[in-house]
Write a protein that holds these residues in place. Structure first.
Motif, short mmCIF file in Angstrom:
data_model
loop_
_atom_site.label_atom_id
_atom_site.label_comp_id
_atom_site.label_asym_id
_atom_site.label_seq_id
_atom_site.Cartn_x
_atom_site.Cartn_y
_atom_site.Cartn_z
N MET A 64 49.15 49.30 42.00
CA MET A 64 48.62 49.56 43.59
C MET A 64 50.01 48.99 44.07
O MET A 64 50.60 47.99 43.60
CB MET A 64 47.20 48.65 43.27
N THR A 65 50.40 49.75 45.58
CA THR A 65 51.25 49.05 45.80
C THR A 65 50.27 47.77 46.66
O THR A 65 49.39 47.50 47.77
CB THR A 65 51.79 50.29 47.59
N PRO A 66 51.35 47.07 47.16
CA PRO A 66 51.17 46.15 48.17
C PRO A 66 50.58 46.83 49.37
O PRO A 66 49.52 46.29 49.30
CB PRO A 66 52.48 45.30 49.09
N ILE A 98 39.87 51.09 42.04
CA ILE A 98 39.74 49.68 42.91
C ILE A 98 38.47 48.43 42.64
O ILE A 98 38.69 47.21 42.98
CB ILE A 98 39.09 50.29 44.59
N LYS A 99 37.18 48.79 42.49
CA LYS A 99 36.70 48.56 41.46
C LYS A 99 37.50 47.25 40.85
O LYS A 99 36.65 45.96 40.50
CB LYS A 99 35.44 48.56 41.10
N ASN A 100 38.02 47.94 39.75
CA ASN A 100 38.51 47.18 38.88
C ASN A 100 40.14 46.12 38.82
O ASN A 100 39.90 45.29 38.94
CB ASN A 100 38.88 48.08 37.33
N TYR A 101 40.48 47.15 40.40
CA TYR A 101 41.41 45.53 41.02
C TYR A 101 40.89 44.53 41.50
O TYR A 101 41.24 42.88 41.52
CB TYR A 101 42.60 47.01 41.45
N TRP A 102 39.36 45.25 42.34
CA TRP A 102 39.20 43.96 42.56
C TRP A 102 38.51 43.33 41.74
O TRP A 102 38.70 41.71 42.34
CB TRP A 102 38.04 44.45 43.57
#
Length: 238
Positions: A64-66, A98-102
């Motif tokens: 993910m980019t900032p 996104i879920k994983n990132y979160w």
DNA sequence: AATGTCATCAACCGCCTGTCG
DNA sequence: GCGACAGGCGGTTGATGACAT
């Protein structure tokens, strides 16, 4: 009739190719149908998931980019765990990603919070200086809340707020959200972000083998052609 | 080099919702 | 209106690789 045993677990390259071929043929709907005609011993759900999360040509891969991180956090503060809704705003990213990132990010944050609380004499000061997104928010209990009023470790909490359509929406202080994230490099603007259309599928098909000759197709996907024979080719009738 | 721990991500599961007969 | 079915969504798990000790 006897239920054929379904495959589970990681997908093989051959399965990916097969799935992609049939999705290109019939579109990304009717997943049970696709699963059947493709000869893949997978459920329709499994096929859909594989396509949406991994094979779809428009997928962006990599970190993910900032900017994306900030957007995710901002949207999560507005919409809560509506991952698919958030994903719509991040082209090339999937709800799963996104879920994983979160989850990863928030777990780290929760751990940091615990450490902070343990080492701080006055834990109540933790968020008290944050400028709240909603300035008139009541004091917030940041302990995560689950549906049955239990606390969820991965959810860092936030105000539960009813909105018009009855949806519940959690609202986070933006300071709270940002503070755990490194600020993006100023030089890294959105203009610099190059979308990476790199669904691994295309690596397997360097010469447009998704669009192979009839003879090649027949060899590669015998199940489909035998299925068509059985259906008197009625797929293409309408 | 071996082992343990942590982070990441693919995939599954169960529930919910929309559609169709 | 109702039930069946398919698709979608969010939560969770398990495998694997990276990193630390």
């Amino acid at each position: 009739m006897a239920q054929e045993e379904m495959r589970k677990g990681p997908w093989a390259e051959q399965e990916d190719l097969q799935l992609a071929f049939y999705v290109n043929l019939f579109g990304d709907r009717r997943w049970d149908f696709l699963a059947k005609v493709s000869g893949l011993r997978r459920t329709g759900k499994s096929c859909r998931l594989r396509w949406v999360n991994y094979l779809h040509p428009g997928l962006k891969r990599g970190k993910m980019t900032p900017q994306e991180e900030r957007l995710i956090l901002e949207l999560h503060s507005k919409w809560g765990n509506r991952w698919s809704k958030i994903a719509i705003k991040l082209p090339g990213r999937t709800d799963n990603e996104i879920k994983n990132y979160w989850r990863t990010h928030m777990r780290k944050k929760a751990q940091d919070e615990r450490k902070n609380k343990a080492s701080t004499i006055s834990p109540s000061s933790s968020f008290s200086n944050s400028s709240s997104f909603y300035s008139n928010s009541p004091d917030v209990d940041f302990t995560p809340i689950m549906e049955n009023n239990e606390r969820n470790f991965y959810d860092t909490g936030g105000v539960e707020k009813k909105i018009n359509d009855g949806d519940k929406m959690k609202v986070y202080s933006m300071d709270e959200i940002w503070k755990d994230i490194e600020l993006p490099d100023e030089s890294e603007t959105m203009n610099n972000i190059k979308p990476i259309m790199s669904s691994p599928l295309w690596n397997y098909c360097p010469n447009n083998t998704l669009w192979m000759s009839d003879e090649e197709e027949t060899k590669m996907f015998p199940q489909f052609y035998s299925y068509l024979d059985n259906q008197d080719n009625t797929f293409f009738a309408g």
